[in-house]
Design a protein around this motif. Sequence first.
Motif, PDB file in Angstrom:
ATOM      1  N   UNK B 163      11.243  14.622  14.617  1.00 37.41           N
ATOM      2  CA  UNK B 163      10.739  15.447  14.047  1.00 37.41           C
ATOM      3  C   UNK B 163      11.454  15.026  12.819  1.00 37.41           C
ATOM      4  N   UNK B 164      12.521  15.298  12.957  1.00 37.30           N
ATOM      5  CA  UNK B 164      13.847  15.282  11.670  1.00 37.30           C
ATOM      6  C   UNK B 164      13.543  13.261  10.783  1.00 37.30           C
ATOM      7  N   UNK B 165      13.062  11.830  11.888  1.00 33.86           N
ATOM      8  CA  UNK B 165      12.905  11.227  10.995  1.00 33.86           C
ATOM      9  C   UNK B 165      11.840  10.937   9.948  1.00 33.86           C
ATOM     10  N   UNK B 166      10.433  11.739  10.732  1.00 31.48           N
ATOM     11  CA  UNK B 166       8.607  11.816  10.410  1.00 31.48           C
ATOM     12  C   UNK B 166       8.928  12.818   8.766  1.00 31.48           C
ATOM     13  N   UNK B 167      10.161  13.624   8.930  1.00 33.77           N
ATOM     14  CA  UNK B 167       9.941  14.363   8.005  1.00 33.77           C
ATOM     15  C   UNK B 167      11.050  14.132   6.598  1.00 33.77           C
ATOM     16  N   UNK B 168      11.827  12.828   7.010  1.00 34.09           N
ATOM     17  CA  UNK B 168      12.685  11.917   6.136  1.00 34.09           C
ATOM     18  C   UNK B 168      11.331  10.729   5.488  1.00 34.09           C
ATOM     19  N   UNK B 169      10.963  10.801   6.148  1.00 33.13           N
ATOM     20  CA  UNK B 169       9.952   9.441   6.063  1.00 33.13           C
ATOM     21  C   UNK B 169       8.979  10.360   4.563  1.00 33.13           C
ATOM     22  N   UNK B 170       8.426  11.462   5.271  1.00 38.72           N
ATOM     23  CA  UNK B 170       7.415  12.173   4.381  1.00 38.72           C
ATOM     24  C   UNK B 170       8.263  12.255   2.858  1.00 38.72           C
ATOM     25  N   UNK B 171       9.197  12.726   2.860  1.00 31.66           N
ATOM     26  CA  UNK B 171       9.948  13.083   1.956  1.00 31.66           C
ATOM     27  C   UNK B 171      10.350  11.746   0.586  1.00 31.66           C
ATOM     28  N   UNK B 172      10.414  10.702   1.769  1.00 34.50           N
ATOM     29  CA  UNK B 172      11.072   8.980   1.253  1.00 34.50           C
ATOM     30  C   UNK B 172       9.563   8.693   0.175  1.00 34.50           C
ATOM     31  N   UNK B 173       8.252   8.974   0.643  1.00 35.50           N
ATOM     32  CA  UNK B 173       6.999   8.819   0.750  1.00 35.50           C
ATOM     33  C   UNK B 173       6.539   9.222  -0.841  1.00 35.50           C
ATOM     34  N   UNK B 174       7.330  10.582  -0.832  1.00 33.01           N
ATOM     35  CA  UNK B 174       6.513  11.636  -1.843  1.00 33.01           C
ATOM     36  C   UNK B 174       7.409  11.226  -3.206  1.00 33.01           C
ATOM     37  N   UNK B 175       9.189  10.321  -2.915  1.00 32.19           N
ATOM     38  CA  UNK B 175       9.634   9.996  -3.666  1.00 32.19           C
ATOM     39  C   UNK B 175       8.461   8.534  -4.535  1.00 32.19           C
ATOM     40  N   UNK B 176       8.104   7.722  -3.477  1.00 27.67           N
ATOM     41  CA  UNK B 176       7.312   6.543  -4.502  1.00 27.67           C
ATOM     42  C   UNK B 176       6.250   6.403  -4.360  1.00 27.67           C
ATOM     43  N   UNK B 177       5.780   7.805  -4.318  1.00 26.64           N
ATOM     44  CA  UNK B 177       4.424   7.975  -5.164  1.00 26.64           C
ATOM     45  C   UNK B 177       4.463   8.819  -6.221  1.00 26.64           C
ATOM     46  N   UNK B 178       5.674   9.113  -6.228  1.00 24.39           N
ATOM     47  CA  UNK B 178       5.970   9.859  -7.394  1.00 24.39           C
ATOM     48  C   UNK B 178       5.414  11.580  -7.190  1.00 24.39           C
ATOM     49  N   UNK B 179       5.418  11.624  -5.966  1.00 25.82           N
ATOM     50  CA  UNK B 179       4.677  12.847  -6.411  1.00 25.82           C
ATOM     51  C   UNK B 179       5.628  14.532  -6.550  1.00 25.82           C
ATOM     52  N   UNK B 180       5.508  15.406  -7.679  1.00 26.30           N
ATOM     53  CA  UNK B 180       6.990  16.156  -7.839  1.00 26.30           C
ATOM     54  C   UNK B 180       5.890  18.090  -8.382  1.00 26.30           C
ATOM     55  N   UNK B 181       5.059  17.926  -7.213  1.00 25.45           N
ATOM     56  CA  UNK B 181       4.401  18.890  -7.736  1.00 25.45           C
ATOM     57  C   UNK B 181       3.430  19.392  -6.281  1.00 25.45           C
ATOM     58  N   UNK B 182       3.463  20.431  -5.727  1.00 27.01           N
ATOM     59  CA  UNK B 182       2.735  20.822  -4.913  1.00 27.01           C
ATOM     60  C   UNK B 182       1.392  21.290  -5.189  1.00 27.01           C
ATOM     61  N   UNK B 183      -0.130  21.812  -4.229  1.00 22.81           N
ATOM     62  CA  UNK B 183      -0.202  20.338  -3.748  1.00 22.81           C
ATOM     63  C   UNK B 183      -0.860  19.634  -4.806  1.00 22.81           C
ATOM     64  N   UNK B 184      -0.596  17.936  -4.353  1.00 25.10           N
ATOM     65  CA  UNK B 184      -0.782  16.590  -4.771  1.00 25.10           C
ATOM     66  C   UNK B 184      -1.707  15.754  -4.123  1.00 25.10           C
ATOM     67  N   UNK B 185      -2.841  15.366  -4.061  1.00 30.98           N
ATOM     68  CA  UNK B 185      -3.830  14.858  -3.399  1.00 30.98           C
ATOM     69  C   UNK B 185      -4.759  13.133  -3.969  1.00 30.98           C
ATOM     70  N   UNK B 186      -4.941  12.661  -2.884  1.00 29.18           N
ATOM     71  CA  UNK B 186      -5.493  11.711  -3.447  1.00 29.18           C
ATOM     72  C   UNK B 186      -6.389  11.336  -2.691  1.00 29.18           C
ATOM     73  N   UNK B 187      -7.429  11.254  -3.372  1.00 24.26           N
ATOM     74  CA  UNK B 187      -8.699  10.313  -2.700  1.00 24.26           C
ATOM     75  C   UNK B 187      -8.673   9.292  -2.420  1.00 24.26           C
ATOM     76  N   UNK B 188      -9.209   8.495  -1.612  1.00 27.20           N
ATOM     77  CA  UNK B 188      -9.082   7.043  -1.617  1.00 27.20           C
ATOM     78  C   UNK B 188      -7.621   6.106  -1.612  1.00 27.20           C
ATOM     79  N   UNK B 189      -6.583   6.596  -2.393  1.00 25.95           N
ATOM     80  CA  UNK B 189      -5.979   6.469  -2.964  1.00 25.95           C
ATOM     81  C   UNK B 189      -5.953   6.505  -4.059  1.00 25.95           C
ATOM     82  N   UNK B 190      -6.438   7.262  -4.956  1.00 27.84           N
ATOM     83  CA  UNK B 190      -7.072   7.590  -5.964  1.00 27.84           C
ATOM     84  C   UNK B 190      -6.293   9.058  -6.490  1.00 27.84           C
TER      85      UNK B 190
END
Lengths: 145, 208
Positions: B163-190
Motif C-alpha cells: 500500500x505504501x509502495x503504491x501511494x509513493x508511486x502515485x506521488x512520484x507520478x504526480x511529479x513526473x506529470x507536473x500535477x500540482x493541483x487537484x483534481x487534475x484530469x487527463x483524457x487519453x493523455x490530454x
Amino acid sequence: MDQIQKSSNTLFTLLFFAWIVSMVSMLGSLFFSEIMMFPPCVMCWYQRICMYPLSVLFLVALFSNDQNIFKYAMPLVLLGLFFAIYHNLLYFGIVPETLAPCSQGVSCTSDYINWFGFITIQLLSLVAFALIFVTLIFIRFRTKL
Amino acid sequence: MKKQTLIVASLFVLVLLFVGGSYVYKNANHSVSAEKSAALVRPYAYVLGNPNAKTTIVEFFDPACGTCKSFYPFVKSILKQNPDTLKLVLRYAPFHTDSYYVVAMIEAARLQGKYLEALEVIYKYQDKWASHGTPNIGLIWGFLPEAGIDIDRLKEDLKKPEIDALIKQDIADTKTLGVNATPEFFVNGKPLIKFGKQELEDLIKSEL
C-alpha cells in the motif's frame, strides 16, 4: 547643449529599459496565469501588485523623460523586491512555509516551471525587480556617472 | 517624435507577442509525451467503467479536496452515459496534510472489495474530518463502518508495505506529470488546460 542632449538620451534609454523589463514581467506573468492556467499563489499576487503599476508609471515617464520617476517607482520596487526575496527564500526552504496549500489556495513552493533546473517563476520575478532597482539607481545618480 | 514612435512600436510588438504566443500555445499539442505516458496509468490503479474502453479519463485526486468531491458525482454521471466507451482511472495526489493516511485507508478498504464505498463515505463526511489546515482523520474510523468495512481487518491491512509502495508511486507520478493541483484530469493523455466542469465534458466528448 550637447551635454544636455546626451544626458537626456541616457535617461530615455534607462527609462526605456526599465519599462521593457516591467512590461515583459507583466505580460509574462499574465501568460502563465491566463493562458497556461497556472493559478498564482499569494506571494505572486503581492509581487504583481507592485509590478503592474510600474509598467504604467515608466510608460508615462518615458513620454515626458521624467527623472522624478525615481520617487514614485522606488517604493513599489523595494516592496516588490522584498516579496520576491522572501518568496525565493520560501521556495528554497530557508524560510518555512506555514501556509498549507488547500483546495482553494496554491502553495507558494510548488513548481510550475523549472527551466534548466533552476529557473522558476519566483526567480524570474526576483531578477526583474533587481534589474529595475539597479536601473532606477542609475536614473537617480546618473549625473555622477 | 522618434522616441514616441519607438515607444508605441515597442508596445505594439509586446502585445503582438503576447497574442501570438497565446494563439500558438492554445493550438499546440499538450498531450503527455510518450516517455511520460507510463506515469498516467499503472496496472494497480483502480478503474471504473469498462476496462477495455477506448477512452480513458485519468483523475488525480485528494480525498480532502473539496473540488474533487464536487467533481466525483459529475464524472460518475458521464461514465454512466457512456458505459461501453469510457473508463475512469483513479490516481492519488495526496497534497493535503494527512491525506496520505486517508488514501492508505481507501487502498486497505479495496482489499475488502470496498474501494468505492470507502471513497464515497470519506467524501460524504469530508467537511467533518477535513477542516482546513488541521484535518482530524481519526474521525474517519467512525464513518467507515457505514460503508460495511471491517475495521479490524482494515487496520491489519494498513500495515502492508505494498500500500505504501503504491501511494509513493502515485506521488512520484504526480511529479513526473507536473500535477500540482487537484483534481487534475487527463483524457487519453490530454490534460485539461482550462479547469471547469464544462471544459472537462467538452474534452471527454472530443475524445469519445
